[in-house]
Design an enzyme around this catalytic site. Structure first.
Site, PDB file in Angstrom:
ATOM      1  N   HIS A  37      -8.539 -23.966  26.173  1.00 24.57           N
ATOM      2  CA  HIS A  37      -9.252 -25.236  26.338  1.00 24.57           C
ATOM      3  C   HIS A  37     -10.215 -25.154  27.524  1.00 24.57           C
ATOM      4  CE1 HIS A  37      -5.308 -26.667  24.512  1.00 24.57           C
ATOM      5  NE2 HIS A  37      -6.183 -27.171  23.663  1.00 24.57           N
ATOM      6  N   VAL A 176      -8.960 -16.872  23.642  1.00 22.99           N
ATOM      7  CA  VAL A 176      -8.394 -16.497  24.941  1.00 22.99           C
ATOM      8  C   VAL A 176      -6.933 -16.117  24.714  1.00 22.99           C
ATOM      9  CG1 VAL A 176      -7.890 -17.274  27.290  1.00 22.99           C
ATOM     10  CG2 VAL A 176      -9.968 -18.055  26.128  1.00 22.99           C
ATOM     11  N   SER A 185      -1.868 -20.934  22.849  1.00 19.04           N
ATOM     12  CA  SER A 185      -1.740 -22.084  21.965  1.00 19.04           C
ATOM     13  C   SER A 185      -0.754 -23.056  22.585  1.00 19.04           C
ATOM     14  CB  SER A 185      -1.217 -21.635  20.593  1.00 19.04           C
ATOM     15  OG  SER A 185      -0.781 -22.757  19.848  1.00 19.04           O
TER      16      SER A 185
END
Ligand code: AMP
Length: 282
Positions: A37, A176, A185
């Site tokens: 994120h 990533v 995740s």
């Protein structure tokens, strides 16, 4: 950073930024932020004058037996992260503010939604496309950033934006990963210690296929067997949901690799469902 819960308030702020000719970036998320994120937020920040991050665990993209109720949440921490990364607005609506009790309009991209994750999650991408369309109307972003980890989501959003003429550029950013290769995740929080130890092999199996393609093997049936053997030997706690070789944009199956191909997979563990993909261009 403003924390805004009211959709109309976000829309009026963003429309006035548009009038001031400020460039707006949107990063849609479901929260429980990690470095994946953060990379989207950083790039959004870099490419715009105003960064809007949305944090909404969208009920419409969860199936009836899925993890909506236990989806990991940490709003306090997420607020600090968004602030640190320079978001101007963190948009955190309530479900009732995004979906009226008699909500009835849906956005669908059926051609791209039936395969891969769509097989085991039939209404998922309808929920994604609808909420993203709604966020586009509220935030009117110039750019919107998505992770390639959810490759199918990225191509669906891109197609929707093009077909419905949203004035937004869709930007996809690389996956990533943890040091050991596991894609970051929010759902990795569901893994048991043993599952966590084995989980990087989801990716390692896919990487194995990439290496074999470089060596000249192009038959996907053969590659699939090799990946499955790797998983059987190293990821015994995982159960395959799908393993597919597809064209990266139209997601149609590929039998022999001759051009750009996406190898995508999903694996169930006891409490999680992990997805990953690698892009191969021989
Ligand atoms: P989520 O909060 O899981 O809905 O994800 C929000 C956005 O972050 C989506 O565009 C995802 O594709 C992206 N994302 C999630 N995990 C990663 C990752 N490991 N690397 C890059 N982007 C990611």
């Amino acid at each position: 950073m403003d924390i805004v819960r009211n959709p109309a308030e976000v829309q009026s702020q963003c429309l006035s930024w548009r009038e001031e000719k400020l460039r707006i970036a949107l990063v849609p998320t479901m929260g429980f932020f990690h470095a994946g994120h953060e990379s989207l937020m950083m790039e959004g920040r870099r490419r715009s004058d105003r960064l809007v991050v949305s944090l909404f665990v969208n009920p419409a993209q969860f199936g009836p037996d899925e993890d909506l109720d236990r989806y990991p949440r940490d709003p306090e921490q997420d607020i600090r992260t968004a602030e640190r990364l320079g978001a101007d607005i963190l948009f955190m609506p309530e479900a009732g503010d995004m979906y009226a009790a008699d909500h009835a309009a849906w956005v669908e991209v059926p051609d791209l939604s039936a395969s891969l994750c769509g097989c085991s999650r039939p209404a998922h991408f309808r929920g994604v496309a609808t909420v993203v369309a709604k966020l586009f109307h509220l935030v009117v972003p110039h750019i919107a950033l998505f992770g390639q980890k959810d490759w199918q989501q990225l191509v669906i959003v891109r197609r929707m934006a093009r077909d419905l003429a949203f004035p937004v550029e869709i930007i996809g950013l690389p996956i990533v990963r943890e040091m050991d290769g596991l894609a970051l995740s929010s759902r990795n929080a569901y893994l048991s210690p043993d599952e966590r130890r084995q989980a990087p092999h989801l990716y390692k199996g896919l990487e194995l296929a990439r290496t074999m393609v470089i060596q000249g093997i192009t038959d996907t049936a053969f590659l699939r067997e090799a990946i499955r053997r790797h998983w059987a030997e190293n990821f015994s706690l995982g159960r395959e949901d799908y393993l597919s070789f597809v064209h990266p944009e139209n997601l149609r199956p590929v039998e022999r690799i001759s051009g750009a191909t996406l190898v995508a997979a999903a694996m169930f563990t006891l409490r999680a469902r992990l997805i990953d993909n690698v892009f191969i261009n021989p």
